[in-house]
Design an enzyme around this catalytic site. Structure first.
Site, short mmCIF file in Angstrom:
data_model
loop_
_atom_site.label_atom_id
_atom_site.label_comp_id
_atom_site.label_asym_id
_atom_site.label_seq_id
_atom_site.Cartn_x
_atom_site.Cartn_y
_atom_site.Cartn_z
N THR A 13 3.15 8.53 -5.19
CA THR A 13 2.96 9.10 -3.86
C THR A 13 1.71 8.57 -3.17
O THR A 13 1.43 8.95 -2.03
CB THR A 13 2.89 10.63 -3.94
OG1 THR A 13 1.79 11.01 -4.77
CG2 THR A 13 4.18 11.20 -4.51
N GLY A 14 0.95 7.70 -3.82
CA GLY A 14 -0.23 7.10 -3.20
C GLY A 14 0.14 5.90 -2.35
O GLY A 14 1.30 5.44 -2.35
N ALA A 15 -0.84 5.35 -1.64
CA ALA A 15 -0.59 4.22 -0.75
C ALA A 15 -0.05 3.02 -1.52
O ALA A 15 0.91 2.37 -1.09
CB ALA A 15 -1.87 3.84 0.00
N VAL A 16 -0.65 2.70 -2.65
CA VAL A 16 -0.18 1.56 -3.44
C VAL A 16 1.14 1.87 -4.12
O VAL A 16 2.05 1.03 -4.15
CB VAL A 16 -1.24 1.14 -4.48
CG1 VAL A 16 -0.70 0.07 -5.41
CG2 VAL A 16 -2.50 0.63 -3.78
N CYS A 132 -8.39 -6.19 -5.66
CA CYS A 132 -7.75 -6.80 -4.50
C CYS A 132 -8.53 -7.99 -3.96
O CYS A 132 -7.95 -9.04 -3.65
CB CYS A 132 -7.55 -5.74 -3.40
SG CYS A 132 -9.02 -4.73 -3.09
N SER A 162 -8.08 1.01 3.82
CA SER A 162 -6.98 1.32 2.92
C SER A 162 -7.33 0.99 1.48
O SER A 162 -6.67 1.49 0.56
CB SER A 162 -5.71 0.58 3.33
OG SER A 162 -5.94 -0.82 3.42
N GLY A 163 -8.37 0.20 1.27
CA GLY A 163 -8.86 -0.04 -0.08
C GLY A 163 -9.37 1.22 -0.74
O GLY A 163 -9.50 1.28 -1.97
N HIS A 245 -7.77 -7.27 3.95
CA HIS A 245 -9.13 -7.69 3.61
C HIS A 245 -9.34 -9.13 4.06
O HIS A 245 -8.42 -9.96 3.97
CB HIS A 245 -9.37 -7.62 2.10
CG HIS A 245 -9.43 -6.24 1.54
ND1 HIS A 245 -9.41 -5.10 2.31
CD2 HIS A 245 -9.54 -5.82 0.24
CE1 HIS A 245 -9.49 -4.04 1.51
NE2 HIS A 245 -9.57 -4.45 0.26
N ASN A 316 -4.26 -6.17 1.49
CA ASN A 316 -4.84 -5.68 0.24
C ASN A 316 -3.93 -4.72 -0.51
O ASN A 316 -3.99 -4.62 -1.74
CB ASN A 316 -6.17 -4.99 0.51
CG ASN A 316 -6.05 -3.85 1.50
OD1 ASN A 316 -5.71 -4.06 2.66
ND2 ASN A 316 -6.35 -2.63 1.07
#
Length: 337
Positions: A13-16, A132, A162-163, A245, A316
């Site tokens: 459920t995270g961005a990555v 990244c 977003s990192g 990035h 990234n």
């Protein structure tokens, strides 16, 4: 790839994690059954994959013996706990956190740079995904390193929020909205206000004055190139950009090489998109949603006879994390299963 594999995404459920789901589908990875895993608070959330609805399961109750390959992106502490458990159950874990990167018996892999290192997964059934910023830099530098060697790398990064995950994205959006409406900005995720600002700190400061993010680039470059003699001097900066990035990279090569030669090599390298002349890539215009590393501003250093300058940009969340992990999985099933 006629064989099918059961795949788990931990941190789904995270961005990555969400991007890993997208990339698996886009690249048509041979998934038989997909398992989405997260903490109890995310249990029951649903996603679509290959036309089916997949429900997020609580990792605490999951039976790892069902899985062939697991992509981890749930944070270092959770990787430390669950990766050995999954590996013991026979799962090959591809971990996106920094927890295992510096273990001597864990391969640290960028498929375009050191694919042969994947074979070492048999040591502990774990493969580490690099940072990244390291990934995009080394994809761009690999052709130069192979051609003439690299003595030293000076790099300044311009890393998007977003990192720092969804919290970083929300903080930039929230601060920007408040400031534009005359309200003070609240700072929680970053050390200072990130909206309309640049912060020369990513992660904690080390005793040598560098940040941990900067030292990651040093350690990882030496490990991936298998070259402890290569010198790396990074400065990592958080910038008010949502995704992508960028890096200003200067390398001192072991033998002189002309910028035209470098561009010709980069143009012929898989995974790189070259911008020539006055054209150059940016995070906002070019990087979003792409799996390539974008390189421009290639030129000889006027202050050093063996110096080359490059501007390197990538998404990234994709090439810097999710796509690199899926590419590792692709090589794994092609060559080792």
């Amino acid at each position: 790839m006629s064989q099918q594999f059961n795949v788990a995404i931990f941190g789904a459920t995270g961005a990555v994690g969400e991007t890993m789901l997208e990339v698996l589908q886009e690249r048509e990875f041979p998934v038989d059954e997909l398992f989405l895993l997260a903490s109890e608070r995310s249990e029951g959330k649903t996603y679509r994959f290959n036309g089916k609805t997949v429900r997020v399961q609580n990792v605490e109750e999951f039976d790892w013996s069902q899985v062939h390959i697991a992509l981890f992106s749930a944070g270092g502490e959770l990787s430390a706990k669950w990766a050995p458990i999954a590996a013991e159950a026979g799962v090959v874990v591809i971990d996106n956190t920094s927890h295992f990167r510096y273990d001597y018996d864990i391969p640290l892999v960028v498929p375009e740079v050191n694919p042969e290192a994947i074979a070492e997964f048999r040591n502990r059934n774990i493969i580490a995904n690099p940072n990244c910023s390291t990934i995009q830099m080394l994809v761009a530098l690999k052709p130069i390193y192979d051609a003439v060697g690299i003595e030293r790398i000076n790099v300044t990064t311009y890393q998007s929020v977003s990192g720092a995950g969804k919290a970083g994205i929300d903080e930039l959006a929230g601060q920007t909205a408040k400031l534009l409406n005359g309200y003070p900005a609240e700072t929680n995720t970053f050390s200072q206000q990130i909206a309309f600002n640049c912060i020369p700190q990513i992660d904690q400061f080390m005793d040598n004055g560098y940040t941990k993010e900067e030292m990651k680039m040093v350690w990882e470059t030496q490990k991936i190139f298998n070259d402890p003699s290569i010198m790396v001097n990074p400065t990592c900066v958080r910038v008010p950009v949502f995704y992508g990035h960028a890096e200003a990279v200067h390398v001192e090569t072991r033998a002189p090489i002309d910028a035209e030669q470098v561009m010709d090599m980069l143009e012929q390298t898989d995974g790189i998109e070259l911008f020539r002349g006055a054209d150059f890539p940016t995070q906002v215009r070019d990087a979003g949603g792409k799996d390539h590393v974008l390189v421009g501003r290639v030129r000889n250093d006027i202050s050093h006879h063996s110096g080359i300058n490059l501007w390197v940009v990538a998404d990234n969340v994709r090439k810097g994390a999710a796509t690199n992990a899926v590419q590792i999985a692709e090589l794994l099933v092609r060559d080792y299963f």
